[in-house]
Design a protein around this motif. Structure first.
Motif, PDB file in Angstrom:
ATOM      1  N   GLU A  49       0.823  -1.220   0.000  1.00  0.00           N
ATOM      2  CA  GLU A  49       0.000   0.000   0.000  1.00  0.00           C
ATOM      3  C   GLU A  49       0.851   1.262   0.000  1.00  0.00           C
ATOM      4  O   GLU A  49       0.385   2.330  -0.412  1.00  0.00           O
ATOM      5  N   GLU A  50       2.090   1.162   0.480  1.00  0.00           N
ATOM      6  CA  GLU A  50       3.013   2.296   0.461  1.00  0.00           C
ATOM      7  C   GLU A  50       4.225   1.919  -0.394  1.00  0.00           C
ATOM      8  O   GLU A  50       4.900   0.930  -0.118  1.00  0.00           O
ATOM      9  N   GLU A  68       1.013   6.321  -1.950  1.00  0.00           N
ATOM     10  CA  GLU A  68       0.103   5.597  -1.070  1.00  0.00           C
ATOM     11  C   GLU A  68      -1.122   5.208  -1.890  1.00  0.00           C
ATOM     12  O   GLU A  68      -1.691   6.050  -2.581  1.00  0.00           O
ATOM     13  N   LYS A  69      -1.529   3.964  -1.813  1.00  0.00           N
ATOM     14  CA  LYS A  69      -2.635   3.488  -2.640  1.00  0.00           C
ATOM     15  C   LYS A  69      -3.350   2.342  -1.941  1.00  0.00           C
ATOM     16  O   LYS A  69      -2.908   1.847  -0.903  1.00  0.00           O
ATOM     17  N   GLU A  70      -4.471   1.920  -2.535  1.00  0.00           N
ATOM     18  CA  GLU A  70      -5.164   0.735  -2.048  1.00  0.00           C
ATOM     19  C   GLU A  70      -4.365  -0.516  -2.424  1.00  0.00           C
ATOM     20  O   GLU A  70      -3.640  -0.525  -3.417  1.00  0.00           O
ATOM     21  N   TYR A  71      -4.547  -1.573  -1.646  1.00  0.00           N
ATOM     22  CA  TYR A  71      -3.781  -2.806  -1.840  1.00  0.00           C
ATOM     23  C   TYR A  71      -3.900  -3.322  -3.266  1.00  0.00           C
ATOM     24  O   TYR A  71      -2.911  -3.688  -3.903  1.00  0.00           O
ATOM     25  N   GLU A  72      -5.158  -3.369  -3.793  1.00  0.00           N
ATOM     26  CA  GLU A  72      -5.378  -3.972  -5.097  1.00  0.00           C
ATOM     27  C   GLU A  72      -5.189  -2.986  -6.247  1.00  0.00           C
ATOM     28  O   GLU A  72      -5.296  -3.353  -7.414  1.00  0.00           O
ATOM     29  N   GLU A  73      -4.881  -1.730  -5.966  1.00  0.00           N
ATOM     30  CA  GLU A  73      -4.778  -0.699  -6.986  1.00  0.00           C
ATOM     31  C   GLU A  73      -3.426  -0.781  -7.696  1.00  0.00           C
ATOM     32  O   GLU A  73      -2.373  -0.884  -7.070  1.00  0.00           O
TER      33      GLU A  73
END
Length: 438
Positions: A49-50, A68-73
């Motif tokens: 995520e990071e 920083e993002k969503e896990y599946e992104e």
């Protein structure tokens, strides 16, 4: 794959990468200080995520991007044909290698011997693991690269080293055991050669691999293919009918044992063995979830099951006389004859089965998928073929209407002066014959 990371060929619109100014032509070097060697590294490392993403631009600037993002992104990057870099090639000299028996002067891609564990995970290619070092084996474990498809051939270390002509081939059970301990799913195959890895050696291989179940989920036993282009190669032969029957009896004995223990057949003889032996194709329940259809295991059963599901709904007659010729290789004749007999019960429809022998590779090669356009033309030219000729799609390059010898379907139609249709299975065949094809 290079030391300079992955070349970015496309950036998705409105993606994280586009918002940060990444452009095609830039290179992705690392994620979270880990080098990105190929698409598998990229997918694995992007799961966090990071991210700290290191990119070098076309202008030579080095960027470090904190994300920083969503896990599946995803990041929205595409690497095109550069996703894996150079394919890892085979360093074995297997005494049964089909590529070594290829006819001369064919397209270059038919002579490529890949042995790339990454493509085994990504595409389902069978690999030997002989060129996989300890660090790469650990990478498979760390990145959860499963399922893998592994050519074992024998678990006898000395025999495997001889069969593959590679002194590193003997440690296969150590490699498989490490992967199994890490819960990596695997499917295995044995190319069976008479008087070499059959009999007692096959029993040993089945028992050794079954000892790693359920991580080793399946084992396919397929007969060696022998073409007429074996000058200077190891003296191999094909199985006799009696020998093929013995292989089936051995495999089915183990199947029964494993079904009782686990509710899973585990080991399977390929369809070609049943054709060689003149034995009926086993029932559907013997194949579990059909784990090795790409290896010619259970395809005949799926074909017959599809036929059984539609045959009772066929019309009693068609509106006008229609005659076609259905082409097959030697090994497919017995299976297709059942379908042809059923279709010929329809009044005013006549389906003739034309069995074409393989002159290109030699008559010992019987599978329909290895028939060439040239052999089909030779077999059909100047014959009364009816209103159309129907060819199974397995003869053609995936997604194209081209045979192994680069002859096209249009070439065949022109030479035999008859329209040609390509079909994929009984349902599609019936659609073509009855004029209901969409």
């Amino acid at each position: 794959m290079t030391d300079n990371g992955l070349l970015i060929t496309d950036v998705e619109e409105q993606s994280i990468a586009e918002e940060l100014g990444v452009k095609p032509g830039d290179r992705l070097l690392a994620i979270n200080e880990q080098p990105v060697r190929d698409i598998l590294d990229y997918r694995f490392l992007c799961a966090a995520e990071e991210l700290l993403v290191k990119v070098t631009t076309q202008a030579g600037e080095v960027w470090e991007l904190e994300i920083e993002k969503e896990y599946e992104e995803g990041l929205g990057l595409d690497f095109g044909e550069h996703s894996f870099g150079a394919t890892r090639l085979c360093h074995n000299r297997c005494l049964f290698c089909f590529v070594d028996q290829m006819a001369p002067k064919m397209r270059e891609t038919l002579y490529i011997k890949d042995d790339d564990y990454r493509l085994s995970f990504w595409q389902g290619n069978f690999v030997t693991l002989t060129n996989v070092k300890e660090a790469e084996l650990q990478r498979i474990v760390d990145q959860r690269m499963g399922p893998l498809f592994i050519s074992v051939h024998t678990t006898n270390p000395e025999l495997r080293a001889r069969m593959l002509n590679n002194r590193f081939a003997g440690n296969i059970m150590d490699q498989l055991s490490k992967l199994a301990k890490a819960s990596i799913e695997m499917h295995t195959q044995v190319v069976l050669c008479p008087d070499i890895n059959d009999g007692a050696e096959l029993k040993r291989t089945i028992e050794d691999l079954a000892g790693l179940w359920p991580e080793v989920q399946s084992m396919a036993v397929v007969p060696v293919g022998v073409t007429k282009y074996r000058q200077g190669l190891y003296n191999l032969r094909t199985f006799t009918q009696s020998e093929a029957s013995q292989v089936i009896d051995l495999v089915e004995g183990y199947q029964q044992e494993f079904l009782e223990q686990w509710g899973d057949s585990f080991v399977y003889a390929s369809d070609e063995f049943y054709v060689m032996a003149g034995k009926p194709i086993p029932p559907t329940e013997n194949y579990g979830n059909f784990p090795q259809t790409e290896n010619g295991v259970g395809l005949a059963r799926l074909f017959l099951d599809e036929w059984d599901s539609i045959k009772d709904d066929l019309p009693r007659r068609i509106s006008s006389n229609h005659r076609v010729t259905l082409v097959t290789g030697t090994s497919g004749a017995a299976i297709l004859q059942q379908v042809v007999d059923g279709l010929n019960q329809i009044k005013d429809l006549q389906v003739d089965l034309e069995v074409v022998k393989n002159q290109f590779f030699g008559e010992s090669v019987t599978v329909t998928g290895l028939l060439t356009g040239g052999d089909i033309i030779k077999a059909l030219k100047n014959k009364n073929l009816g209103d159309a000729v129907i060819l199974p799609s397995v003869m053609l390059r995936d997604g194209e209407e081209v045979f192994l010898d680069d002859v096209t379907v249009s070439d065949v139609a022109d030479k035999i002066q008859t329209p040609v249709e390509v079909v994929d299975g009984p349902e599609n065949l019936v659609e073509v014959l009855l004029g209901t094809k969409a």
